[in-house]
Design a protein around this motif. Structure first.
Motif, PDB file in Angstrom:
ATOM      1  N   THR A  67      56.451  25.854  85.611  1.00 51.30           N
ATOM      2  CA  THR A  67      55.254  25.031  85.747  1.00 51.30           C
ATOM      3  C   THR A  67      54.073  25.991  85.791  1.00 51.30           C
ATOM      4  O   THR A  67      54.050  26.925  86.599  1.00 51.30           O
ATOM      5  N   VAL A  68      53.091  25.760  84.904  1.00 48.98           N
ATOM      6  CA  VAL A  68      51.932  26.641  84.797  1.00 48.98           C
ATOM      7  C   VAL A  68      50.741  25.990  85.486  1.00 48.98           C
ATOM      8  O   VAL A  68      50.421  24.830  85.230  1.00 48.98           O
ATOM      9  N   THR A  69      50.091  26.757  86.360  1.00 55.73           N
ATOM     10  CA  THR A  69      48.879  26.302  87.034  1.00 55.73           C
ATOM     11  C   THR A  69      47.779  27.289  86.708  1.00 55.73           C
ATOM     12  O   THR A  69      47.919  28.493  86.944  1.00 55.73           O
ATOM     13  N   ASP A  70      46.677  26.793  86.157  1.00 53.69           N
ATOM     14  CA  ASP A  70      45.548  27.660  85.847  1.00 53.69           C
ATOM     15  C   ASP A  70      44.784  27.999  87.118  1.00 53.69           C
ATOM     16  O   ASP A  70      44.713  27.200  88.054  1.00 53.69           O
ATOM     17  N   GLY A  71      44.180  29.206  87.143  1.00 59.94           N
ATOM     18  CA  GLY A  71      43.349  29.629  88.270  1.00 59.94           C
ATOM     19  C   GLY A  71      42.038  28.889  88.256  1.00 59.94           C
ATOM     20  O   GLY A  71      41.790  28.084  87.369  1.00 59.94           O
ATOM     21  N   PRO A  72      41.224  29.047  89.253  1.00 64.67           N
ATOM     22  CA  PRO A  72      41.312  30.048  90.310  1.00 64.67           C
ATOM     23  C   PRO A  72      42.277  29.614  91.411  1.00 64.67           C
ATOM     24  O   PRO A  72      42.631  28.449  91.521  1.00 64.67           O
ATOM     25  N   PHE A  73      42.658  30.592  92.215  1.00 62.17           N
ATOM     26  CA  PHE A  73      43.574  30.345  93.319  1.00 62.17           C
ATOM     27  C   PHE A  73      42.821  30.500  94.631  1.00 62.17           C
ATOM     28  O   PHE A  73      41.981  31.372  94.781  1.00 62.17           O
ATOM     29  N   ALA A  74      43.125  29.646  95.574  1.00 58.38           N
ATOM     30  CA  ALA A  74      42.335  29.511  96.803  1.00 58.38           C
ATOM     31  C   ALA A  74      42.396  30.721  97.727  1.00 58.38           C
ATOM     32  O   ALA A  74      41.389  31.126  98.281  1.00 58.38           O
ATOM     33  N   GLU A  75      43.537  31.295  97.933  1.00 60.41           N
ATOM     34  CA  GLU A  75      43.684  32.354  98.928  1.00 60.41           C
ATOM     35  C   GLU A  75      43.414  33.730  98.336  1.00 60.41           C
ATOM     36  O   GLU A  75      44.328  34.447  97.951  1.00 60.41           O
ATOM     37  N   ALA A  76      42.147  34.121  98.278  1.00 61.17           N
ATOM     38  CA  ALA A  76      41.776  35.416  97.702  1.00 61.17           C
ATOM     39  C   ALA A  76      42.481  36.567  98.408  1.00 61.17           C
ATOM     40  O   ALA A  76      42.875  37.546  97.768  1.00 61.17           O
ATOM     41  N   LYS A  77      42.689  36.463  99.715  1.00 60.13           N
ATOM     42  CA  LYS A  77      43.307  37.566 100.457  1.00 60.13           C
ATOM     43  C   LYS A  77      44.752  37.810 100.040  1.00 60.13           C
ATOM     44  O   LYS A  77      45.311  38.862 100.324  1.00 60.13           O
ATOM     45  N   GLU A  78      45.366  36.869  99.355  1.00 64.52           N
ATOM     46  CA  GLU A  78      46.738  37.037  98.891  1.00 64.52           C
ATOM     47  C   GLU A  78      46.806  37.499  97.445  1.00 64.52           C
ATOM     48  O   GLU A  78      47.887  37.707  96.914  1.00 64.52           O
ATOM     49  N   LEU A  79      45.652  37.672  96.814  1.00 61.94           N
ATOM     50  CA  LEU A  79      45.588  38.090  95.423  1.00 61.94           C
ATOM     51  C   LEU A  79      45.301  39.572  95.333  1.00 61.94           C
ATOM     52  O   LEU A  79      44.905  40.200  96.307  1.00 61.94           O
ATOM     53  N   ILE A  80      45.493  40.129  94.142  1.00 61.78           N
ATOM     54  CA  ILE A  80      45.119  41.518  93.936  1.00 61.78           C
ATOM     55  C   ILE A  80      43.979  41.588  92.925  1.00 61.78           C
ATOM     56  O   ILE A  80      43.863  40.757  92.031  1.00 61.78           O
ATOM     57  N   ALA A  81      43.122  42.593  93.111  1.00 67.12           N
ATOM     58  CA  ALA A  81      41.971  42.781  92.232  1.00 67.12           C
ATOM     59  C   ALA A  81      42.179  43.960  91.293  1.00 67.12           C
ATOM     60  O   ALA A  81      41.428  44.136  90.343  1.00 67.12           O
ATOM     61  N   GLY A  82      43.185  44.772  91.570  1.00 70.54           N
ATOM     62  CA  GLY A  82      43.455  45.914  90.722  1.00 70.54           C
ATOM     63  C   GLY A  82      44.572  46.759  91.289  1.00 70.54           C
ATOM     64  O   GLY A  82      45.070  46.499  92.385  1.00 70.54           O
TER      65      GLY A  82
END
Length: 146
Positions: A67-82
């Protein structure tokens, strides 16, 4: 030993502001100097910044079906930026490099995570010669130094 330095996302990295904007000039210069220092030391193996999650997608599998869900995703602290890939002699050496992260990133308020990569040697007794050959082919075709 190879390690990944993970730059955690925050509100600023998740914003739609262009990285080419004037507010990012100092950070870009500082990151380039940091990366150059790692290249000069012979430890940098790769790295990139990531665009905001609004440009991405998340794929979750349930019962083997995606199942594909397009961003954005709510929990920025759980994401990576680089991320940055380095190869050093020890975790302590890796941490020395992490401590040198540019203070201009996140205005001095940034969260980094250090994680060691699995190596083929970690699978001794389980991995046969075919896996070693496959890993060598993968690195050769991806032009990834070992």
């Amino acid at each position: 030993m190879r390690f990944m330095i993970i730059r955690k996302a925050d509100a600023e990295t998740e914003s739609e502001t262009s990285p080419a904007g004037p507010q990012h000039a100092q950070l870009l210069q500082d990151m380039m100097a940091y990366n150059q220092a790692m290249l000069d030391a012979g430890i940098m193996r790769g790295g990139q910044g990531l665009k905001p999650s609004s440009t991405g997608a998340r794929v979750q599998f349930k019962g083997g079906q995606p199942t594909v869900t397009d961003g954005p995703f709510a929990e920025a602290k759980e994401l990576i930026a680089g991320f940055t890939l380095i190869e050093v002699k020890s975790k302590e050496e890796a941490l020395e490099w992490v401590r040198r992260w540019p203070a201009s990133d996140g205005h001095g308020n940034v969260s980094l995570e250090l994680r060691q990569l699995y190596e083929l040697e970690d699978f001794e007794g389980v991995a046969g010669p075919q896996l070693k050959d496959l890993e060598q082919q993968m690195h050769a075709s991806a032009d990834v130094p070992r």
